[in-house]
Motif scaffolding. Structure first.
Motif, mmCIF file in Angstrom:
data_model
loop_
_atom_site.group_PDB
_atom_site.id
_atom_site.type_symbol
_atom_site.label_atom_id
_atom_site.label_comp_id
_atom_site.label_asym_id
_atom_site.label_seq_id
_atom_site.Cartn_x
_atom_site.Cartn_y
_atom_site.Cartn_z
ATOM 1 N N GLY A 172 -14.989 4.359 8.995
ATOM 2 C CA GLY A 172 -14.962 3.752 10.224
ATOM 3 C C GLY A 172 -16.579 3.609 10.481
ATOM 4 O O GLY A 172 -17.363 4.491 10.588
ATOM 5 N N ALA A 202 -10.498 4.618 -4.345
ATOM 6 C CA ALA A 202 -10.886 3.854 -3.214
ATOM 7 C C ALA A 202 -11.016 4.806 -2.106
ATOM 8 O O ALA A 202 -10.932 6.066 -2.100
ATOM 9 N N PHE A 203 -12.014 4.208 -1.109
ATOM 10 C CA PHE A 203 -12.444 5.024 -0.012
ATOM 11 C C PHE A 203 -12.525 4.028 1.256
ATOM 12 O O PHE A 203 -12.312 2.920 1.324
ATOM 13 N N GLY A 204 -12.495 4.758 2.282
ATOM 14 C CA GLY A 204 -12.352 3.904 3.634
ATOM 15 C C GLY A 204 -13.114 4.826 4.777
ATOM 16 O O GLY A 204 -13.118 5.661 4.730
ATOM 17 N N SER A 213 -7.621 -2.702 3.869
ATOM 18 C CA SER A 213 -6.911 -2.266 2.485
ATOM 19 C C SER A 213 -6.183 -3.857 2.061
ATOM 20 O O SER A 213 -6.406 -4.192 0.974
ATOM 21 N N PHE A 273 -3.105 10.258 1.869
ATOM 22 C CA PHE A 273 -2.876 8.672 2.254
ATOM 23 C C PHE A 273 -1.725 8.484 1.453
ATOM 24 O O PHE A 273 -1.527 8.792 0.268
ATOM 25 N N ALA A 304 -10.780 9.007 1.115
ATOM 26 C CA ALA A 304 -11.092 8.437 -0.312
ATOM 27 C C ALA A 304 -9.795 9.092 -0.948
ATOM 28 O O ALA A 304 -9.157 9.988 -0.734
ATOM 29 N N GLY A 305 -9.767 8.428 -2.312
ATOM 30 C CA GLY A 305 -8.749 9.019 -3.188
ATOM 31 C C GLY A 305 -8.537 8.237 -4.350
ATOM 32 O O GLY A 305 -9.430 7.093 -4.665
ATOM 33 N N GLU A 333 -14.048 -0.620 3.508
ATOM 34 C CA GLU A 333 -13.260 0.000 2.324
ATOM 35 C C GLU A 333 -13.944 -0.369 1.100
ATOM 36 O O GLU A 333 -14.491 -1.584 1.080
ATOM 37 N N LEU A 386 0.710 -1.148 -0.130
ATOM 38 C CA LEU A 386 0.080 0.016 -0.013
ATOM 39 C C LEU A 386 0.892 1.067 0.117
ATOM 40 O O LEU A 386 0.318 2.394 0.209
ATOM 41 N N VAL A 415 -6.592 5.691 -6.358
ATOM 42 C CA VAL A 415 -5.301 4.383 -6.285
ATOM 43 C C VAL A 415 -4.043 4.915 -6.613
ATOM 44 O O VAL A 415 -3.906 5.172 -7.858
ATOM 45 N N GLN A 425 -14.274 -1.242 9.883
ATOM 46 C CA GLN A 425 -13.957 -0.499 8.783
ATOM 47 C C GLN A 425 -14.914 -1.242 7.733
ATOM 48 O O GLN A 425 -14.850 -2.378 7.576
ATOM 49 N N GLN A 452 -8.333 -5.935 -0.108
ATOM 50 C CA GLN A 452 -8.547 -5.350 -1.384
ATOM 51 C C GLN A 452 -7.298 -5.829 -2.374
ATOM 52 O O GLN A 452 -7.420 -5.965 -3.467
ATOM 53 N N VAL A 453 -5.949 -5.558 -1.726
ATOM 54 C CA VAL A 453 -4.843 -5.927 -2.393
ATOM 55 C C VAL A 453 -4.759 -7.399 -2.912
ATOM 56 O O VAL A 453 -4.476 -7.788 -3.913
HETATM 57 C C1 2NL Z 1 -10.153 6.295 6.380
HETATM 58 C C2 2NL Z 1 -9.403 6.301 4.812
HETATM 59 C C3 2NL Z 1 -8.999 5.027 3.019
HETATM 60 C C4 2NL Z 1 -8.502 3.585 1.165
HETATM 61 C C5 2NL Z 1 -8.850 3.723 2.500
HETATM 62 C C6 2NL Z 1 -7.404 1.997 -0.360
HETATM 63 C C7 2NL Z 1 -7.053 0.430 -0.586
HETATM 64 C C8 2NL Z 1 -6.302 0.344 -1.694
HETATM 65 C C9 2NL Z 1 -5.956 1.403 -2.268
HETATM 66 C C10 2NL Z 1 -5.956 2.625 -2.098
HETATM 67 CL CL1 2NL Z 1 -6.137 -1.375 -1.912
HETATM 68 N N1 2NL Z 1 -6.574 2.894 -1.008
HETATM 69 N N2 2NL Z 1 -8.189 2.485 0.863
HETATM 70 C C11 2NL Z 1 -8.109 4.503 0.351
HETATM 71 C C12 2NL Z 1 -8.494 6.020 0.881
HETATM 72 C C13 2NL Z 1 -8.893 6.056 2.353
HETATM 73 O O1 2NL Z 1 -9.283 5.086 4.355
HETATM 74 O O2 2NL Z 1 -10.134 7.359 7.050
HETATM 75 N N3 2NL Z 1 -10.380 5.170 6.714
HETATM 76 C C14 2NL Z 1 -10.988 5.039 8.075
#
Ligand code: 2NL
Length: 333
Positions: free
Chosen positions: A302, A298-300, A172, A252, A276-277, A214, A144, A279, A212, A175-176
Protein backbone atom coordinates in the motif's frame (compact mmCIF):
# COMPACT_ATOMS: atom_id res chain seq x y z
CA UNK A 1 -18.84 93.76 -48.36
CA UNK A 2 -17.14 95.02 -45.25
CA UNK A 3 -20.28 94.16 -43.27
CA UNK A 4 -20.45 90.66 -44.78
CA UNK A 5 -16.83 90.05 -43.86
CA UNK A 6 -17.39 91.38 -40.34
CA UNK A 7 -20.51 89.19 -39.95
CA UNK A 8 -18.59 86.16 -41.27
CA UNK A 9 -15.79 86.84 -38.80
CA UNK A 10 -18.21 87.04 -35.88
CA UNK A 11 -20.13 83.94 -36.91
CA UNK A 12 -16.92 81.94 -37.51
CA UNK A 13 -15.30 83.13 -34.27
CA UNK A 14 -18.38 82.14 -32.28
CA UNK A 15 -18.54 78.74 -34.00
CA UNK A 16 -14.82 78.03 -33.52
CA UNK A 17 -14.87 79.05 -29.87
CA UNK A 18 -17.82 76.82 -29.00
CA UNK A 19 -17.03 73.81 -31.18
CA UNK A 20 -17.15 70.53 -29.26
CA UNK A 21 -14.44 68.42 -30.83
CA UNK A 22 -11.51 68.29 -33.21
CA UNK A 23 -13.48 66.74 -36.04
CA UNK A 24 -16.15 69.47 -36.01
CA UNK A 25 -13.39 72.08 -35.79
CA UNK A 26 -11.85 70.72 -39.00
CA UNK A 27 -15.26 70.85 -40.66
CA UNK A 28 -15.55 74.53 -39.64
CA UNK A 29 -12.11 75.23 -41.11
CA UNK A 30 -13.26 73.84 -44.47
CA UNK A 31 -16.59 75.65 -44.18
CA UNK A 32 -15.08 79.11 -43.58
CA UNK A 33 -11.54 79.01 -44.97
CA UNK A 34 -11.57 76.16 -47.51
CA UNK A 35 -11.25 76.56 -51.30
CA UNK A 36 -15.03 76.44 -51.58
CA UNK A 37 -15.47 78.13 -48.20
CA UNK A 38 -17.43 81.22 -47.30
CA UNK A 39 -14.47 83.63 -47.09
CA UNK A 40 -13.27 82.54 -50.52
CA UNK A 41 -16.85 82.99 -51.76
CA UNK A 42 -16.94 86.60 -50.54
CA UNK A 43 -13.50 87.37 -52.03
CA UNK A 44 -14.68 86.13 -55.41
CA UNK A 45 -17.06 89.08 -55.51
CA UNK A 46 -14.13 91.56 -55.15
CA UNK A 47 -14.09 92.10 -58.91
CA UNK A 48 -17.15 94.30 -58.53
CA UNK A 49 -15.35 96.63 -56.10
CA UNK A 50 -13.77 99.91 -57.04
CA UNK A 51 -9.96 99.92 -57.42
CA UNK A 52 -9.69 102.06 -54.24
CA UNK A 53 -11.79 99.70 -52.15
CA UNK A 54 -10.20 96.50 -53.45
CA UNK A 55 -6.91 96.61 -51.47
CA UNK A 56 -8.72 97.70 -48.30
CA UNK A 57 -11.22 94.85 -48.44
CA UNK A 58 -8.46 92.49 -49.56
CA UNK A 59 -6.32 93.34 -46.59
CA UNK A 60 -9.31 93.10 -44.23
CA UNK A 61 -10.15 89.65 -45.63
CA UNK A 62 -6.53 88.56 -45.15
CA UNK A 63 -6.55 89.85 -41.57
CA UNK A 64 -9.77 87.93 -40.89
CA UNK A 65 -8.32 84.78 -42.48
CA UNK A 66 -5.20 85.16 -40.37
CA UNK A 67 -7.18 85.69 -37.17
CA UNK A 68 -9.48 82.75 -37.87
CA UNK A 69 -6.51 80.52 -38.76
CA UNK A 70 -4.81 81.45 -35.54
CA UNK A 71 -7.95 80.82 -33.53
CA UNK A 72 -8.43 77.47 -35.23
CA UNK A 73 -4.87 76.35 -34.54
CA UNK A 74 -5.19 77.43 -30.90
CA UNK A 75 -8.34 75.35 -30.56
CA UNK A 76 -6.69 72.49 -32.44
CA UNK A 77 -3.76 72.53 -30.07
CA UNK A 78 -6.03 72.60 -27.04
CA UNK A 79 -8.09 69.62 -28.35
CA UNK A 80 -4.91 67.69 -29.09
CA UNK A 81 -3.52 68.45 -25.67
CA UNK A 82 -6.77 67.34 -24.07
CA UNK A 83 -6.82 64.12 -26.09
CA UNK A 84 -3.22 63.40 -25.17
CA UNK A 85 -3.79 63.96 -21.49
CA UNK A 86 -6.87 61.68 -21.60
CA UNK A 87 -4.82 59.02 -23.37
CA UNK A 88 -2.01 59.33 -20.84
CA UNK A 89 -4.50 59.07 -18.02
CA UNK A 90 -6.08 55.93 -19.48
CA UNK A 91 -2.73 54.31 -20.11
CA UNK A 92 -1.38 55.14 -16.70
CA UNK A 93 0.50 52.24 -15.14
CA UNK A 94 0.89 52.05 -11.38
CA UNK A 95 4.26 50.39 -11.06
CA UNK A 96 3.77 50.09 -7.30
CA UNK A 97 0.74 47.74 -7.65
CA UNK A 98 1.44 44.20 -6.46
CA UNK A 99 2.13 41.87 -9.42
CA UNK A 100 -0.15 39.06 -10.59
CA UNK A 101 1.37 35.88 -9.20
CA UNK A 102 0.91 32.53 -10.89
CA UNK A 103 0.81 29.96 -8.09
CA UNK A 104 3.11 27.02 -8.64
CA UNK A 105 1.78 23.65 -7.52
CA UNK A 106 3.75 20.70 -6.23
CA UNK A 107 3.75 16.99 -6.87
CA UNK A 108 1.25 15.16 -4.64
CA UNK A 109 3.05 13.13 -1.94
CA UNK A 110 1.49 9.91 -3.26
CA UNK A 111 2.77 10.57 -6.77
CA UNK A 112 6.14 11.49 -5.27
CA UNK A 113 6.37 8.08 -3.57
CA UNK A 114 5.07 6.24 -6.65
CA UNK A 115 7.80 7.92 -8.74
CA UNK A 116 10.49 6.98 -6.19
CA UNK A 117 9.31 3.37 -6.04
CA UNK A 118 9.08 3.14 -9.83
CA UNK A 119 12.62 4.53 -10.17
CA UNK A 120 13.98 1.98 -7.70
CA UNK A 121 12.41 -0.98 -9.50
CA UNK A 122 13.18 0.34 -13.00
CA UNK A 123 16.81 0.44 -11.75
CA UNK A 124 16.49 -3.31 -11.08
CA UNK A 125 15.20 -4.05 -14.60
CA UNK A 126 11.44 -3.85 -14.00
CA UNK A 127 8.95 -2.25 -16.40
CA UNK A 128 5.87 -0.29 -15.32
CA UNK A 129 2.49 -1.74 -16.40
CA UNK A 130 -0.97 -0.23 -15.98
CA UNK A 131 -4.52 -1.47 -16.55
CA UNK A 132 -8.24 -0.83 -16.03
CA UNK A 133 -9.79 0.09 -12.67
CA UNK A 134 -13.08 -1.61 -13.59
CA UNK A 135 -12.38 -5.32 -13.74
CA UNK A 136 -14.12 -8.62 -14.30
CA UNK A 137 -14.52 -11.24 -11.60
CA UNK A 138 -12.17 -13.40 -13.68
CA UNK A 139 -9.13 -11.07 -13.65
CA UNK A 140 -9.70 -9.74 -10.14
CA UNK A 141 -10.37 -13.11 -8.40
CA UNK A 142 -10.71 -16.25 -10.51
CA UNK A 143 -7.31 -16.01 -12.28
CA UNK A 144 -5.70 -15.36 -8.89
CA UNK A 145 -6.92 -18.60 -7.36
CA UNK A 146 -9.57 -17.09 -5.08
CA UNK A 147 -12.16 -19.75 -4.22
CA UNK A 148 -15.78 -18.99 -5.16
CA UNK A 149 -16.70 -18.39 -1.51
CA UNK A 150 -13.67 -16.27 -0.61
CA UNK A 151 -14.80 -13.35 1.64
CA UNK A 152 -13.18 -10.71 -0.64
CA UNK A 153 -15.62 -11.83 -3.37
CA UNK A 154 -18.56 -10.93 -1.15
CA UNK A 155 -20.78 -7.98 -2.17
CA UNK A 156 -20.07 -6.59 1.30
CA UNK A 157 -16.33 -6.35 0.69
CA UNK A 158 -15.97 -5.14 -2.89
CA UNK A 159 -17.71 -2.54 -5.09
CA UNK A 160 -19.74 -4.41 -7.74
CA UNK A 161 -21.43 -2.96 -10.84
CA UNK A 162 -22.89 -6.35 -11.79
CA UNK A 163 -22.12 -9.84 -10.44
CA UNK A 164 -19.32 -9.99 -13.06
CA UNK A 165 -17.93 -6.43 -12.95
CA UNK A 166 -16.34 -4.61 -10.02
CA UNK A 167 -13.79 -1.96 -9.06
CA UNK A 168 -10.49 -3.83 -8.79
CA UNK A 169 -9.54 -4.66 -5.19
CA UNK A 170 -5.81 -4.90 -6.03
CA UNK A 171 -3.57 -4.32 -9.07
CA UNK A 172 -2.95 -8.06 -9.53
CA UNK A 173 -5.35 -8.18 -12.53
CA UNK A 174 -2.89 -5.91 -14.41
CA UNK A 175 -0.22 -8.53 -13.82
CA UNK A 176 -2.48 -11.35 -15.01
CA UNK A 177 -3.31 -9.33 -18.15
CA UNK A 178 0.41 -8.70 -18.75
CA UNK A 179 1.20 -12.42 -18.40
CA UNK A 180 -1.59 -13.30 -20.88
CA UNK A 181 -0.32 -10.68 -23.34
CA UNK A 182 3.22 -12.13 -23.18
CA UNK A 183 1.84 -15.53 -24.19
CA UNK A 184 4.24 -17.66 -22.17
CA UNK A 185 7.40 -15.66 -22.99
CA UNK A 186 9.95 -14.79 -20.31
CA UNK A 187 11.37 -12.87 -18.56
CA UNK A 188 8.50 -10.99 -16.94
CA UNK A 189 9.63 -8.21 -14.59
CA UNK A 190 6.89 -5.67 -13.96
CA UNK A 191 5.52 -3.37 -11.32
CA UNK A 192 1.91 -2.19 -11.41
CA UNK A 193 0.95 1.02 -9.60
CA UNK A 194 -2.65 2.18 -9.39
CA UNK A 195 -5.82 2.94 -7.45
CA UNK A 196 -7.67 0.07 -5.82
CA UNK A 197 -11.03 -0.10 -4.02
CA UNK A 198 -12.35 -2.05 -1.03
CA UNK A 199 -15.56 -1.62 0.96
CA UNK A 200 -14.08 -0.34 4.21
CA UNK A 201 -15.20 2.33 6.63
CA UNK A 202 -12.75 5.22 6.34
CA UNK A 203 -10.69 6.08 9.41
CA UNK A 204 -7.10 7.17 10.20
CA UNK A 205 -5.63 3.97 8.77
CA UNK A 206 -8.30 2.72 6.31
CA UNK A 207 -9.64 4.14 3.08
CA UNK A 208 -12.17 2.63 0.66
CA UNK A 209 -9.84 3.81 -2.12
CA UNK A 210 -6.09 3.55 -1.85
CA UNK A 211 -2.99 3.13 -3.99
CA UNK A 212 -1.18 -0.11 -4.50
CA UNK A 213 2.04 -1.12 -6.17
CA UNK A 214 2.47 -4.77 -6.99
CA UNK A 215 5.49 -6.42 -8.53
CA UNK A 216 5.87 -9.66 -10.47
CA UNK A 217 8.87 -11.60 -11.74
CA UNK A 218 8.46 -14.78 -13.80
CA UNK A 219 11.38 -16.64 -15.39
CA UNK A 220 13.27 -19.91 -15.27
CA UNK A 221 14.81 -20.51 -11.84
CA UNK A 222 13.24 -17.57 -9.98
CA UNK A 223 13.62 -18.26 -6.27
CA UNK A 224 12.63 -17.04 -2.84
CA UNK A 225 16.20 -15.81 -2.30
CA UNK A 226 15.87 -13.48 -5.32
CA UNK A 227 12.62 -12.16 -3.80
CA UNK A 228 14.50 -11.59 -0.54
CA UNK A 229 17.31 -9.71 -2.33
CA UNK A 230 15.00 -7.53 -4.45
CA UNK A 231 12.87 -6.55 -1.44
CA UNK A 232 15.89 -5.78 0.77
CA UNK A 233 17.39 -3.54 -1.96
CA UNK A 234 14.07 -1.76 -2.31
CA UNK A 235 13.66 -1.27 1.45
CA UNK A 236 17.19 0.09 1.88
CA UNK A 237 16.65 2.55 -0.98
CA UNK A 238 13.31 3.85 0.27
CA UNK A 239 13.92 3.80 4.06
CA UNK A 240 17.72 4.15 4.16
CA UNK A 241 20.85 1.97 4.04
CA UNK A 242 21.02 -0.56 6.87
CA UNK A 243 17.23 -0.74 7.41
CA UNK A 244 16.52 -4.21 8.78
CA UNK A 245 13.94 -6.47 7.17
CA UNK A 246 12.30 -9.74 8.24
CA UNK A 247 9.89 -12.17 6.60
CA UNK A 248 7.04 -13.84 8.46
CA UNK A 249 4.95 -16.71 7.10
CA UNK A 250 1.54 -15.61 5.85
CA UNK A 251 -1.21 -16.64 3.46
CA UNK A 252 -2.52 -15.29 0.13
CA UNK A 253 -4.57 -17.36 -2.34
CA UNK A 254 -2.22 -16.32 -5.20
CA UNK A 255 1.18 -17.10 -3.63
CA UNK A 256 2.65 -20.19 -2.03
CA UNK A 257 4.61 -19.85 0.15
CA UNK A 258 3.44 -16.41 1.23
CA UNK A 259 5.20 -13.96 3.52
CA UNK A 260 4.54 -10.71 5.34
CA UNK A 261 7.51 -8.30 5.21
CA UNK A 262 8.41 -6.13 8.21
CA UNK A 263 11.01 -3.39 8.64
CA UNK A 264 12.61 -2.43 11.94
CA UNK A 265 11.89 1.05 13.26
CA UNK A 266 13.93 1.97 16.39
CA UNK A 267 10.94 3.78 17.92
CA UNK A 268 8.10 1.42 17.03
CA UNK A 269 9.82 -1.95 16.58
CA UNK A 270 8.87 -4.28 13.69
CA UNK A 271 6.35 -2.76 11.27
CA UNK A 272 4.61 -4.64 8.45
CA UNK A 273 5.10 -2.90 5.10
CA UNK A 274 4.24 -5.40 2.40
CA UNK A 275 3.08 -8.89 1.45
CA UNK A 276 4.85 -11.22 -0.97
CA UNK A 277 5.41 -14.80 -2.00
CA UNK A 278 6.15 -17.28 -4.77
CA UNK A 279 3.46 -17.14 -7.46
CA UNK A 280 1.01 -20.02 -6.99
CA UNK A 281 1.44 -22.64 -9.75
CA UNK A 282 -2.28 -22.47 -10.54
CA UNK A 283 -1.98 -18.69 -11.22
CA UNK A 284 0.92 -19.30 -13.64
CA UNK A 285 -0.95 -22.10 -15.36
CA UNK A 286 -4.18 -20.13 -15.84
CA UNK A 287 -2.15 -17.26 -17.38
CA UNK A 288 -0.48 -19.60 -19.88
CA UNK A 289 2.84 -20.33 -18.15
CA UNK A 290 3.94 -23.91 -17.50
CA UNK A 291 4.62 -24.05 -13.73
CA UNK A 292 6.92 -27.07 -14.28
CA UNK A 293 9.23 -24.87 -16.30
CA UNK A 294 8.77 -21.38 -14.82
CA UNK A 295 8.56 -19.97 -11.33
CA UNK A 296 7.89 -16.47 -10.13
CA UNK A 297 7.62 -14.21 -7.15
CA UNK A 298 5.21 -11.36 -6.49
CA UNK A 299 4.71 -8.68 -3.89
CA UNK A 300 2.21 -5.98 -3.09
CA UNK A 301 2.30 -2.84 -0.97
CA UNK A 302 0.00 0.00 0.00
CA UNK A 303 1.61 3.25 -1.18
CA UNK A 304 -0.13 5.37 1.48
CA UNK A 305 1.28 3.12 4.18
CA UNK A 306 4.83 3.48 2.82
CA UNK A 307 4.44 7.28 2.60
CA UNK A 308 2.97 7.45 6.13
CA UNK A 309 5.95 5.54 7.55
CA UNK A 310 8.54 7.46 5.54
CA UNK A 311 7.17 10.93 6.32
CA UNK A 312 5.50 10.33 9.71
CA UNK A 313 1.95 11.02 8.46
CA UNK A 314 -0.56 9.86 11.06
CA UNK A 315 -3.85 9.94 9.13
CA UNK A 316 -4.42 8.38 5.67
CA UNK A 317 -7.19 10.93 4.98
CA UNK A 318 -4.56 13.68 4.63
CA UNK A 319 -3.77 12.24 1.18
CA UNK A 320 -7.29 12.87 -0.11
CA UNK A 321 -8.42 16.12 1.57
CA UNK A 322 -6.21 18.38 -0.58
CA UNK A 323 -5.43 20.66 2.35
CA UNK A 324 -2.70 22.94 0.96
CA UNK A 325 -1.03 23.15 4.39
CA UNK A 326 -0.41 19.40 4.08
CA UNK A 327 0.45 19.33 0.36
CA UNK A 328 2.87 22.30 0.50
CA UNK A 329 5.11 20.42 2.94
CA UNK A 330 6.14 18.15 0.05
CA UNK A 331 7.18 21.00 -2.26
CA UNK A 332 10.89 20.53 -1.81
CA UNK A 333 10.89 16.74 -1.44
C1 2NL B 1 -0.48 -6.96 0.14
C2 2NL B 1 -0.06 -8.20 -0.51
C3 2NL B 1 0.48 -9.20 -2.59
C4 2NL B 1 0.72 -10.27 -4.70
C5 2NL B 1 0.27 -9.21 -3.94
C6 2NL B 1 0.44 -11.29 -6.93
C7 2NL B 1 0.07 -11.08 -8.22
C8 2NL B 1 0.05 -12.13 -9.10
C9 2NL B 1 0.40 -13.37 -8.68
C10 2NL B 1 0.75 -13.54 -7.39
CL1 2NL B 1 -0.41 -11.89 -10.71
N1 2NL B 1 0.76 -12.51 -6.52
N2 2NL B 1 0.47 -10.26 -6.05
C11 2NL B 1 1.44 -11.29 -4.09
C12 2NL B 1 1.63 -11.26 -2.71
C13 2NL B 1 1.15 -10.22 -1.95
O1 2NL B 1 -0.01 -8.11 -1.89
O2 2NL B 1 -0.51 -6.87 1.32
N3 2NL B 1 -0.83 -5.93 -0.63
C14 2NL B 1 -1.23 -4.67 -0.12
Amino acid sequence: MRERLQALKEEATEAIETVADLESLRELKVKYLGKKGELTGILRGMGKLSPEERPVIGSLANDIRGQLEELISEREASFEEKALSEKLHLEKIDVTLPGITHPVGSVHPLNLIIEQIEDIFVGMGFEVAEGPEIETDYYNFEALNFLKDHPARDMQDSFYFTPEMLLRTHTSPVQVRTLEAKEGYVPVRIICPGKVYRRDDDDATHSHQFTQIEGLVVDRGVSMSELNGVLLSFIEKIFGEGTEMRLRPSYFPFTEPSVEVDIYDPERGWIEILGAGMVHPRVLEKAGYNPERYTGFAFGMGVERIAMLKYGIEDIRHFYNNDLRFLRQFRSV
